[in-house]
Design an enzyme around this catalytic site. Structure first.
Site, short mmCIF file in Angstrom:
data_model
loop_
_atom_site.label_atom_id
_atom_site.label_comp_id
_atom_site.label_asym_id
_atom_site.label_seq_id
_atom_site.Cartn_x
_atom_site.Cartn_y
_atom_site.Cartn_z
N LYS A 1 0.85 -1.21 0.00
CA LYS A 1 0.00 0.00 0.00
C LYS A 1 0.88 1.24 0.00
O LYS A 1 2.04 1.23 0.46
CB LYS A 1 -0.94 0.03 1.21
CG LYS A 1 -0.25 0.11 2.59
CD LYS A 1 0.03 1.51 3.10
CE LYS A 1 0.91 1.46 4.34
NZ LYS A 1 1.46 2.62 4.87
N PRO B 1 9.73 -4.56 0.08
CA PRO B 1 10.77 -4.34 1.09
C PRO B 1 10.13 -4.15 2.47
O PRO B 1 9.04 -3.57 2.57
CB PRO B 1 11.48 -3.06 0.61
CG PRO B 1 10.65 -2.49 -0.47
CD PRO B 1 9.70 -3.52 -0.96
N ALA C 1 9.36 -0.46 5.48
CA ALA C 1 9.52 0.51 4.39
C ALA C 1 8.38 1.50 4.29
O ALA C 1 8.40 2.39 3.44
CB ALA C 1 9.64 -0.26 3.06
N GLY C 2 7.33 1.31 5.13
CA GLY C 2 6.14 2.17 5.01
C GLY C 2 5.21 1.67 3.92
O GLY C 2 4.32 2.39 3.46
N LEU C 3 5.38 0.39 3.52
CA LEU C 3 4.57 -0.17 2.43
C LEU C 3 3.65 -1.29 2.93
O LEU C 3 2.96 -1.93 2.13
CB LEU C 3 5.49 -0.71 1.31
CG LEU C 3 6.46 0.33 0.70
CD1 LEU C 3 7.44 -0.34 -0.26
CD2 LEU C 3 5.68 1.43 -0.02
N ALA C 4 3.65 -1.51 4.25
CA ALA C 4 2.75 -2.48 4.90
C ALA C 4 2.92 -3.92 4.41
O ALA C 4 1.95 -4.67 4.31
CB ALA C 4 1.29 -2.04 4.76
N GLY D 1 4.31 -6.57 5.85
CA GLY D 1 3.96 -7.57 6.86
C GLY D 1 2.44 -7.66 7.02
O GLY D 1 1.88 -8.76 7.12
N SER D 2 1.79 -6.51 7.01
CA SER D 2 0.32 -6.49 7.14
C SER D 2 -0.32 -7.15 5.93
O SER D 2 -1.34 -7.84 6.05
CB SER D 2 -0.19 -5.05 7.25
OG SER D 2 0.41 -4.41 8.35
N ASP E 1 -2.93 -1.94 9.84
CA ASP E 1 -3.02 -1.90 8.38
C ASP E 1 -3.61 -3.18 7.78
O ASP E 1 -3.84 -3.26 6.58
CB ASP E 1 -1.62 -1.69 7.74
CG ASP E 1 -1.17 -0.24 7.82
OD1 ASP E 1 -2.03 0.65 8.02
OD2 ASP E 1 0.05 0.01 7.69
P1 ATP Z 1 3.74 -0.16 7.87
O1 ATP Z 1 3.66 0.60 6.59
O2 ATP Z 1 2.44 -0.91 8.21
O3 ATP Z 1 4.31 0.61 9.02
P2 ATP Z 1 6.20 -1.37 7.17
O4 ATP Z 1 6.24 -1.51 5.68
O5 ATP Z 1 6.91 -0.18 7.73
O6 ATP Z 1 4.71 -1.40 7.63
P3 ATP Z 1 6.63 -4.20 7.52
O7 ATP Z 1 7.26 -4.53 6.21
O8 ATP Z 1 5.20 -4.60 7.69
O9 ATP Z 1 6.81 -2.64 7.85
O10 ATP Z 1 7.56 -4.87 8.64
C1 ATP Z 1 7.78 -4.35 9.91
C2 ATP Z 1 8.53 -5.41 10.74
O11 ATP Z 1 7.63 -6.50 11.00
C3 ATP Z 1 9.72 -6.02 10.03
O12 ATP Z 1 10.91 -5.37 10.36
C4 ATP Z 1 9.74 -7.48 10.50
O13 ATP Z 1 10.68 -7.69 11.52
C5 ATP Z 1 8.35 -7.74 11.08
N1 ATP Z 1 7.60 -8.75 10.30
C6 ATP Z 1 6.90 -9.77 10.79
N2 ATP Z 1 6.31 -10.48 9.82
C7 ATP Z 1 6.64 -9.89 8.66
C8 ATP Z 1 6.33 -10.18 7.30
N3 ATP Z 1 5.56 -11.21 6.93
N4 ATP Z 1 6.84 -9.34 6.36
C9 ATP Z 1 7.60 -8.27 6.72
N5 ATP Z 1 7.94 -7.97 8.00
C10 ATP Z 1 7.45 -8.77 8.97
#
Ligand code: ATP
Length: 292
Positions: free
Chosen positions: A10, A95, A98-101, A103-104, A137
């Site tokens: 996202k 990645p 990264a702010g791209l959700a 994991g969510s 998210d």
């Molecule tokens: P958001 O935009 O929701 O803040 P994000 O892109 O910043 O998310 P994510 O990629 O969702 O962050 O990952 C945050 C942390 O969650 C990672 O550093 C990792 O340790 C942990 N994590 C647990 N499960 C996962 C997964 N399936 N994919 C990515 N990271 C995961």
């Protein structure tokens, strides 16, 4: 049965923070768009009695530490269905941190996929409730498209799709802690809030220029990603209609009406940055690609 799903990333076209809630969470206003950068999540049902999670990226926790694991556990706890055995594999392309959700999105794919494997035992409302207990998210990622996410991010409204053209996303090498980003908001002396009603009016009127003028992220006022200025400069020099950080960063994106400009911008950015993606908008957060 084996099910493979695309879990789309996202972007935040707008992210404003209205206030800090008494429980420490934040009251948010986010316009979110699913984009064609995706992880592939495979759910392999078996009779091993075990729940496992593996991931192509060794930097991401496997097993219980993975959000996909939490999603599967939660699904079986909430539905009361027996967990006879499930292997989850994530082929990671989004990645992380990264702010791209990313994991969510993986967690949402597990919820949507398991729900599909079990004859949609949860309706959309229940899916959103279960998803919000995993991460704020997750409900958006389970639905996706263009949406307004409010309150902690879990109160969702559908918005009409817009034809945004091509989107170039750059993930600089640095990482940003989401917790630190919110702390920076909590301690900020002054916050310039964003034109939220103008953004909604522009979306509802299909006024793309109005949307581009208002694309903004309040975190840019508190989080210093040194590469951001450079990336935005390159995106703008290649005629991006707007350029902004997503989530709590550090990813930065630009929207282009011309595919050739987007490709040229990506070529230039790849000279300095490893992770550069040219994407389209997609109308959903999760898509089934294979079922056997
Ligand atoms: P958001 O935009 O929701 O803040 P994000 O892109 O910043 O998310 P994510 O990629 O969702 O962050 O990952 C945050 C942390 O969650 C990672 O550093 C990792 O340790 C942990 N994590 C647990 N499960 C996962 C997964 N399936 N994919 C990515 N990271 C995961």
């Amino acid at each position: 049965m084996t099910l493979t799903l695309k879990a789309y990333a996202k972007l935040n076209l707008m992210l404003d923070i209205l206030s800090t809630l008494p429980n420490g969470y934040h009251d948010l206003f986010m316009v979110m768009q699913s984009v064609s950068l995706y992880d592939l999540v495979t759910l392999d049902e078996n009779d091993s009695g075990a729940l496992t999670v593996s991931c192509s990226d060794p930097a991401i926790p496997a097993g219980e530490g993975n959000l996909a694991y939490k999603a599967a556990r939660r699904f079986f706890d909430e539905t009361g269905l027996p967990m006879t055995g499930l292997d989850i594999h994530i082929e990671k392309h989004i990645p992380h941190a990264a702010g791209l959700a990313g994991g969510s999105a993986d967690a949402a794919a597990v919820l949507v996929g398991l729900n599909r494997l079990h004859e949609n035992v949860l309706d959309t409302r229940e899916l959103i409730r279960v998803g919000s207990a995993i991460g704020s998210d997750v409900p958006f990622c389970a639905l996706g498209g263009l949406m307004l996410a409010q309150y902690t991010g879990t109160l969702l409204s559908f918005l009409p799709a817009l034809d945004f053209g091509k989107i170039v996303i750059v993930k600089p090498d640095c990482s940003v802690s989401t917790g630190e980003a919110y702390k920076a908001f909590d301690t900020a002396e002054r916050v310039r809030h964003l034109d939220k009603s103008g953004m909604l009016q522009s979306i509802l009127a299909g006024d793309l220029d109005g949307v581009y003028r208002r694309v903004d992220n309040v975190f840019e006022q508190f989080i210093d990603v040194s590469e951001r200025v450079i990336i935005k400069g390159i995106l703008r020099r290649h005629a991006a209609s707007c350029a902004c950080m997503s989530g709590s960063g550090p990813s930065v994106f630009g929207i282009f009406s011309s595919e050739a400009d987007a490709e040229e911008a990506a070529r230039t950015l790849r000279r300095s940055f490893k992770n550069v993606y040219v994407c389209d908008c997609v109308p959903r957060g999760i898509e089934t690609v294979d079922s056997q």
